[in-house]
Design an enzyme around this catalytic site. Structure first.
Site, PDB file in Angstrom:
ATOM      1  CB  CYS A 177     -12.783  -2.723  -3.413  1.00 26.48           C
ATOM      2  SG  CYS A 177     -11.889  -2.247  -1.914  1.00 26.48           S
ATOM      3  CB  CYS A 217      -9.335   2.338  -1.236  1.00 31.42           C
ATOM      4  SG  CYS A 217      -9.753   0.588  -1.054  1.00 31.42           S
ATOM      5  CB  CYS A 245      -4.895 -16.621  -3.229  1.00 27.41           C
ATOM      6  SG  CYS A 245      -5.517 -17.687  -1.943  1.00 27.41           S
ATOM      7  CB  CYS A 292     -13.078   2.217  -2.572  1.00 29.11           C
ATOM      8  SG  CYS A 292     -12.212   1.108  -3.709  1.00 29.11           S
ATOM      9  CB  CYS A 350      -8.325  -2.026  -3.723  1.00 33.69           C
ATOM     10  SG  CYS A 350      -9.379  -0.855  -4.606  1.00 33.69           S
TER      11      CYS A 350
END
Length: 198
Positions: free
Chosen positions: A115, A167, A187, A118, A164
């Protein structure tokens, strides 16, 4: 006077000459001298600082661990300082990058995709496949690091938004037209990812 040491804490095991406590994870019998001098046994559980002493560690779920960040408390202004304009638009405002334009749509480099907000590991390159859509596509996330929720932002086209799990960054969407073994196509916007090569 004897004492019991638990880390940096020290507790006396003898409270008086007539009362003797032993700290344990199990209830203990304690002798008390009654009014007539006759001993009686009472079953008690010992608690220290509001926690029952036990051999297994029980952590309250609402207390953050040291070093963990509460991402829900980060303001948009702080995210704008941490991210590029495109990364902010996609991850925090649920935007979408143009097809065939993102950094990772055609990348074949082995590694782990994290990510951008984070640094949570989200996808392994071994689960990436060519979907022909122009966005990086994966058939499986890493563990429970990705979550999804219903997205009704386009009328008459409900989709599953991918976020995510750490976060809540918007990553993209998941569809049921992927390859085996999962049949899923995650996707994902390149701008929400950071590839860490093997």
């Amino acid at each position: 006077m004897a004492s019991l040491n638990l880390g940096n804490l020290c507790f006396p095991t003898r409270i008086s000459s007539k009362t003797h406590f032993v700290l344990s994870s199990q209830p203990q019998f304690v002798s008390f001298s009654g009014a007539l001098g006759k001993p009686s046994r009472q079953k008690v559980s010992t608690r220290v600082m509001g926690c029952c002493i036990s051999s297994s560690s029980h952590r309250p779920e609402n207390i953050q661990e040291a070093g963990k960040v509460d991402y829900s408390s980060i303001s948009d202004q702080e995210w704008k300082k941490r991210l590029t304009e495109e990364q902010f638009y996609i991850t925090r405002q649920k935007g979408t990058e143009r097809a065939f334009d993102g950094k990772y749509w055609n990348t074949k480099t082995p590694g782990t995709y994290h990510c951008i907000c984070c640094d949570t590991p989200l996808f392994e390159s071994s689960t990436k496949f060519e979907s022909g859509t122009g966005w990086p596509s994966y058939y499986q996330p890493i563990g429970n690091n990705v979550k999804s929720k219903l997205d009704l932002s386009i009328i008459l086209m409900p989709r599953q938004e991918v976020l995510c799990a750490t976060c809540d960054a918007h990553l993209g969407h998941v569809f049921d037209d992927g390859p085996p073994p999962t049949g899923k196509r995650y996707c994902i916007n390149s701008a929400s990812l950071k590839l860490k090569p093997e």
